[in-house]
Design an enzyme around this catalytic site. Structure first.
Site, PDB file in Angstrom:
ATOM      1  N   ARG A 165      71.145  41.001  23.991  1.00 14.23           N
ATOM      2  CA  ARG A 165      70.121  42.029  24.247  1.00 14.23           C
ATOM      3  C   ARG A 165      70.529  42.825  25.475  1.00 14.23           C
ATOM      4  O   ARG A 165      70.966  42.262  26.476  1.00 14.23           O
ATOM      5  CB  ARG A 165      68.723  41.405  24.423  1.00 14.23           C
ATOM      6  CG  ARG A 165      68.183  40.840  23.106  1.00 14.23           C
ATOM      7  CD  ARG A 165      66.691  40.552  23.160  1.00 14.23           C
ATOM      8  NE  ARG A 165      65.910  41.774  23.109  1.00 14.23           N
ATOM      9  CZ  ARG A 165      64.585  41.800  23.320  1.00 14.23           C
ATOM     10  NH1 ARG A 165      63.932  40.682  23.591  1.00 14.23           N
ATOM     11  NH2 ARG A 165      63.927  42.938  23.247  1.00 14.23           N
ATOM     12  N   ASP A 224      61.819  43.589  32.959  1.00 11.51           N
ATOM     13  CA  ASP A 224      63.107  43.151  32.427  1.00 11.51           C
ATOM     14  C   ASP A 224      64.259  43.556  33.326  1.00 11.51           C
ATOM     15  O   ASP A 224      65.323  42.945  33.301  1.00 11.51           O
ATOM     16  CB  ASP A 224      63.310  43.700  31.018  1.00 11.51           C
ATOM     17  CG  ASP A 224      62.290  43.087  30.081  1.00 11.51           C
ATOM     18  OD1 ASP A 224      61.139  43.573  30.071  1.00 11.51           O
ATOM     19  OD2 ASP A 224      62.617  42.096  29.408  1.00 11.51           O
TER      20      ASP A 224
END
Lengths: 347, 347
Positions: B91, B238
């Protein structure tokens, strides 16, 4: 084109509406033969969208009058009051509902003749409400189309389309008219949780007519705006207060705030029947809270953790200061104010 | 309490993670025995949340080292490079992934001994990453709890809970610590389309611990703020750029813009491992686009009109100017700037 999507229609001796709860997976009409069943259809969202709700209510009144056409004058008067009441209770926010009921009541009161004759006058009036709605949407569409540049990427929230009206649509009517005028536009559709009118209805209407449409979750529009991917916003409305504050589907307010931040014009397609001058500001517009099951999942697909509390306000209010323009059948009102809206009703 | 939710764990000779895709309807662990299978688990969102992804990657590295413990030095070195690569590709947005890979690579390069000995050192290091994450979250929680008033109604977006970390959580860790400190707070959880981390995971975590939690659709937070029903916002992140710009789950930016408009403090719970000073501003943070099926429905329940285009950016960037404070394990950085963030790393 869009007039082929007949959201609601009279069929010989009864009224029919497309069941919008099951679109786009299934397409079918439900039949109605009384005011109370039409009220149920409005409450359960077989039909939704302020102008369509108004039209449906007009037919609900006509149905009840026809059911009572062999009654005495007194029974007719009492039955019709019950019909007005049950329809008025179906949903609280869209003013077109009350506008249509008032129009039908006024027509009834003004009309001469037997109960049977009045019932037929009311059916004709419902047909007229429907025809006028399409006509108004086409006029609004042509006023609104001028505001969109060729190549514009236009965001809309919820469904203010043919399915939300008698035909053509308000916000989607602007897109249709722009395309008819030869402009290449593309539409960005918010999915519009919890009822998913964007994913199910707006996307379906645009795909049917080959207007390019891109689906996003409601929380993505701010990101796309920040990336320069949105040129304008056009939405419908359920009620506009006298000062230009706009009640529309929950989430509209957040889109308007983000549009303002990014200097993106925010337009509201709004027939005069949606403007409620009896209410001076958006604070006084009642906001419907709907069942929790709409938020904990979608239909049979339930995903939320058990035991969670839920809020489900169906609408929010966008203050007039965030509205670039109201697109009406009498033209566009830029930066709406009480004065400008009053002026609109004088001409 | 929250430490009972063990998002990821080592079980004798293999690694296990709760399958977060099926929560809260089902609760089960999936076993992993290689770096590439852990990478698949990260990509397919068995595990999600930046700190949890970091921990999972550390265990993925350890698993591969143990698989290679009987190899030659050369085979081991090559196999480990492949493991770092496959994990790094899983990711793109969460920086903790790269932070954890770098930490494990550095540990490997610094370590002396046989391949078998180094493999066991790496497993110990993965355990340490996990233990430290919980410790850091508890420290952040105590710093953040001070910011919430007794009775505060706090909105959060996505899931920055025990499930997004090794335990306790970042944003939800602040709520847990506030409750532990005797404050009565209530949580408003955005459902967080399209993956529904709020409805499924945050709501579940809060219900488990009897912290009052109310679920809303993502498009409702602006309305609640306008009604004075939100006292503060706390979210996770994130990746934070060197200047304080915050990448977090798509929709965070819209919440931040609305919070600013309504003078509601907007806090980001952020361990130092999530701050990426190699990136000077949020513009340079890569934003992952995920599969269209996430937006056209949810799992087997697909509702969007066929033929519609779809966008699915998984994250957005909230500029530092909208951030009231970064809550870190070293204290709260109010109105973050490059200078203040550099200062944080010096002490």
């Amino acid at each position: 084109m869009s007039e082929n999507i007949e959201t609601l229609r009279w069929n010989q001796d009864h009224f029919e509406m497309i069941d919008q709860r099951i679109l786009p997976a299934d397409f079918k009409y439900i039949s109605y033969t009384s005011a109370s069943s039409v009220a149920d259809g409005i409450r359960s969202m077989v039909v939704r969208g302020a102008p369509a709700i108004g039209c449906a209510a007009a037919y609900g009144v006509a149905l009840e009058a026809l059911n009572l056409q062999d009654s005495s004058d007194d029974e007719f008067a009492k039955g019709m009051e019950d019909a007005f009441e049950v329809l008025a209770q179906s949903r609280p926010t869209a003013v077109n509902l009350f506008w249509a009921i008032d129009r039908m009541r006024t027509k009834m009161n003004e009309s001469q003749g037997t109960v049977k004759e009045i019932a037929n006058i009311l059916l004709d009036e419902a047909h007229k409400v429907k025809r006028e709605d399409i006509e108004i949407n086409r006029t609004m569409g042509s006023h609104g189309a001028v505001l969109l540049n060729d190549g514009a990427r236009v965001l809309t929230h919820c469904n203010a389309g043919a399915l939300a009206t008698a035909g053509h649509g308000t916000a989607l009517g602007v897109f249709r008219s722009a395309v008819e005028a030869g402009k290449k536009i593309s539409v960005i559709a918010d999915e519009t949780r919890p009822f998913l009118q964007g994913a199910r209805l707006t996307a379906w209407e645009m795909v049917q007519e080959n207007i390019p449409v891109t689906l996003i979750s409601d929380n993505m529009s701010g990101h796309l705006m920040s990336q320069g991917e949105v040129d304008a916003v056009v939405v419908g409305t359920d009620r506009v207060a006298g000062n230009g504050d706009v009640a529309n589907k929950i989430g509209t307010y957040m889109v308007a705030v983000l549009a303002k931040r990014h200097n993106i014009p925010f337009y509201v397609a709004c027939p005069l029947s949606t403007i409620d001058r009896s209410i001076t500001s958006g604070k006084d517009i009642p906001i419907e809270e709907r069942p929790v099951e709409e938020v904990t999942g979608y239909r049979d697909c339930q995903w939320a953790a058990e035991g969670v509390n839920v809020r489900n306000p169906a609408f929010d209010v966008t203050p007039a200061e965030l509205v670039t323009g109201l697109i009406t059948e009498k033209g566009v009102v830029l930066n709406p104010t009480t004065e400008k809206i009053n002026e609109l009703f004088k001409s």
